[in-house]
Design a protein around this motif. Structure first.
Motif, short mmCIF file in Angstrom:
data_model
loop_
_atom_site.label_atom_id
_atom_site.label_comp_id
_atom_site.label_asym_id
_atom_site.label_seq_id
_atom_site.Cartn_x
_atom_site.Cartn_y
_atom_site.Cartn_z
N ALA A 1 0.82 -1.21 0.00
CA ALA A 1 0.00 0.00 0.00
C ALA A 1 0.86 1.26 0.00
CB ALA A 1 -0.93 0.00 1.21
N LEU A 2 2.02 1.22 0.66
CA LEU A 2 2.82 2.44 0.86
C LEU A 2 4.07 2.50 0.00
CD1 LEU A 2 2.86 2.89 4.72
CD2 LEU A 2 1.70 4.31 3.06
N GLY A 3 4.36 1.38 -0.68
CA GLY A 3 5.63 1.20 -1.39
C GLY A 3 6.30 2.47 -1.90
N LEU A 4 5.57 3.26 -2.67
CA LEU A 4 6.17 4.43 -3.31
C LEU A 4 6.63 5.47 -2.31
CD1 LEU A 4 6.66 6.08 -5.89
CD2 LEU A 4 4.28 6.81 -5.75
N PHE A 5 5.94 5.58 -1.16
CA PHE A 5 6.20 6.70 -0.26
C PHE A 5 7.29 6.42 0.76
CE2 PHE A 5 1.80 7.50 -1.62
CZ PHE A 5 2.08 8.64 -2.34
N ILE A 6 7.65 5.15 0.93
CA ILE A 6 8.67 4.83 1.92
C ILE A 6 10.02 5.49 1.59
CG2 ILE A 6 9.94 2.94 3.03
CD1 ILE A 6 7.06 3.18 3.92
N PRO A 7 10.53 5.35 0.35
CA PRO A 7 11.82 6.01 0.07
C PRO A 7 11.75 7.52 0.25
CG PRO A 7 11.23 4.50 -1.69
CD PRO A 7 10.04 4.58 -0.80
#
Lengths: 226, 187
Positions: free
Chosen positions: A99-105
Motif C-alpha cells: 500500500a505504501l511502497g512508493l512513499f517509503i523512500p
C-alpha cells in the motif's frame, strides 16, 4: 532529565510545536499518504521509527561530525535507516509495503527528520534527542491520522476501511484526490490557529486581570497608609 | 596525531572531514548490505507466495503450475497452469502506470479468453490508482474476450489504461507464441 521535562518535550512535539499543523514541515508525505487512515498510520509509524533512530545516532555522533559536512552525514544516516525500514517492511509487513511502497523512500526527504537532526539531536545528549524524535514522530502521526480521517470519511464514507456513513453516501471523491488534501489541511490548520489564538487571548486576559488586581491592591494599601 | 598534522590545522580538518563522511557512508553501506542479506530470502518468498496466491485466487486450490523457459520479448515469465484438466497460460508483464511499472499476471484459456488478472507489484498512488487493483474490479475481466470490454475507473485513468494495455500485451505475447488462439481478441 526530570519527568516534567520529558512531559514538556512530548507536549511540545505533539501540540505546541506539532511538526505538521504548527511548523508546516513534511508537507509532501502529509498530502500524499492521507488518502486512508491505514496508510496514514503506516506512514506515521515508519517515519517515527526513522526519526527516533536517526536522532539517537546523530546525537551519539554529534561530537565527531565536522560542521562543514554535517548535513551530508545526516542525510546518509537518515537514508540508511529508511532503506533498512523499507527492506524490513518488504520482508515482514508485505501488505503494508504494497500500500505504501512508493512513499517509503520519500521519508528520506521528509524535512521533519532533517529539521530535528539539525535543530535538536546535533546539540543535545542522547536521551532528550530520543524523546524529541519520538514526540515529533507521534505529533506527525497524529496530524496525519486527523487529516486522513476527514478525507477517508468524506471521500469514501469509511473509517479504517469500515463502512460508516452507509452504502447510500455519495462519495465526495474530491477529498481523496490531491485537491482534497490541500482543502482538508488548510481547514485543519485554520482551526488549530483559531484554538491557539483563543488560548493565547485567555492567557493575556488572565494576566491583565492579575495585573489590575495587583494595582488595585497596592493603591488600597497606599490609601490605608495615608 | 602526527606532528605534520598538528602544525597544519586546516589540513587536519579537511582530512577529518573527508574521513568522517567516508566512514559514515562505508558503515551505512555495510549495515545495509547485511540487512539486505537478512531479508532477501523472506522478500523473495513473499513475492513467490504472491504469485501462488494470485493463481489460487484466480482458480482455487489444487492448481498446478510451472514456469516455461524461452521467453518471448516483453514477457517477464510465462506459466502453464493446469486446473480441472484444462490448460491455461499466464504471462507476467510490466506495464508503465502513473508511478512506475505495474507487474501484472494475466491468464488466458486456450481459446484466448481472459481467465483471470492479478497485480503482483506496483507503485501507484495509494487510494487513487490502487482502486484499479481491487479484487472486485479485476474480477470484471474474467471471461471477457478483450480488456476493452471493461470500463476504466474514474480518477484512475492512467492506472486503468496501464492495466488494460498490460493485458493486451500479454495476449499478443501468447498469441504470437501460438499458445492460445488469437480469435478471442477479435482479430
Amino acid at each position: 532529565m526530570t519527568l516534567s521535562g520529558i512531559a514538556k518535550q512530548f507536549r511540545s512535539g505533539i501540540l505546541d510545536n506539532n511538526p505538521v499543523l504548527i511548523q508546516l514541515l513534511g508537507m509532501c508525505p502529509t498530502l500524499a499518504t492521507t488518502t486512508s487512515v491505514a496508510n496514514a498510520i503506516g506512514m506515521g509509524l515508519a517515519a517515527t521509527a526513522v526519526l527516533t533512530c536517526s536522532n539517537i545516532l546523530i546525537s551519539l555522533l554529534r561530537k565527531f561530525i565536522p560542521k562543514q559536512v554535517r548535513i551530508a552525514v545526516f542525510i546518509v544516516i537518515i537514508s540508511g535507516f529508511v532503506t533498512a525500514v523499507e527492506l524490513l517492511m518488504k520482508a515482514y509487513f508485505f501488505e503494508l509495503y504494497g500500500a505504501l511502497g512508493l512513499f517509503i523512500p520519500l521519508i528520506v526527504v521528509n524535512c521533519i527528520i532533517l529539521a530535528r537532526a539539525e535543530a535538536f539531536a546535533s546539540k543535545n545528549p542522547v536521551l532528550p534527542s530520543a524523546i524529541d524524535g519520538l514526540a515529533s514522530g507521534i505529533g506527525f502521526t497524529s496530524a496525519l491520522v486527523v487529516i486522513a480521517s476527514v478525507r477517508e470519511l468524506l471521500g469514501n464514507g469509511t473509517f479504517l476501511g469500515l463502512e460508516v456513513l452507509g452504502k447510500n453516501y455519495p462519495d465526495a471523491v474530491v477529498f481523496i484526490l490531491p485537491a482534497g488534501a490541500f482543502l482538508t489541511l488548510g481547514f485543519i490548520v485554520a482551526l488549530v490557529q483559531m484554538l491557539k489564538n483563543k488560548a493565547d487571548n485567555k492567557k493575556c486576559e488572565k494576566e491583565a486581570v492579575a495585573e489590575a488586581l495587583e494595582k488595585a491592591a497596592t493603591a488600597a494599601g497606599e490609601e490605608v497608609q495615608a | 596525531m602526527p606532528d605534520v598534522l598538528k602544525k597544519n590545522k586546516t589540513l587536519f580538518q579537511s582530512v577529518k572531514m573527508v574521513l568522517v563522511l567516508f566512514l559514515t557512508t562505508a558503515l551505512t553501506a555495510g549495515v545495509l548490505s547485511s540487512v539486505n542479506s537478512l531479508t532477501k530470502d523472506k522478500i523473495e518468498e513473499n513475492l513467490g507466495g504472491e504469485i501462488r496466491k494470485s493463481f489460487v485466487e484466480m482458480f482455487g486450490e489444487g492448481i498446478e503450475y510451472q514456469a516455461l523457459g524461452d521467453l518471448p520479448a516483453g514477457a517477464e515469465a510465462i506459466y502453464e497452469i493446469t486446473y480441472n484438466g484444462k490448460t491455461y497460460y499466464c504471462v507476467s508483464v510490466n506495464s508503465s502506470g502513473f508511478g512506475g511499472d505495474i507487474n501484472i499476471l494475466a491468464t488466458f484459456d486456450k481459446g484466448g479468453r481472459i481467465a483471470g488478472v492479478s497485480v503482483v507489484s506496483h507503485s501507484e498512488t495509494p487510494g487513487i490508482g490502487t482502486n484499479v487493483f481491487e479484487d472486485s474490479y479485476l474480477a470484471k475481466f474474467r471471461g471477457k474476450a478483450t480488456a476493452d470490454e471493461v470500463d476504466a475507473i474514474s480518477g484512475a485513468t492512467v492506472s486503468s489504461k496501464a492495466l488494460k494495455s498490460g493485458i493486451s500485451t500479454a495476449f499478443d505475447i501468447l498469441a504470437g507464441a501460438g499458445m492460445i488462439s488469437s480469435g478471442g481478441e477479435g482479430k
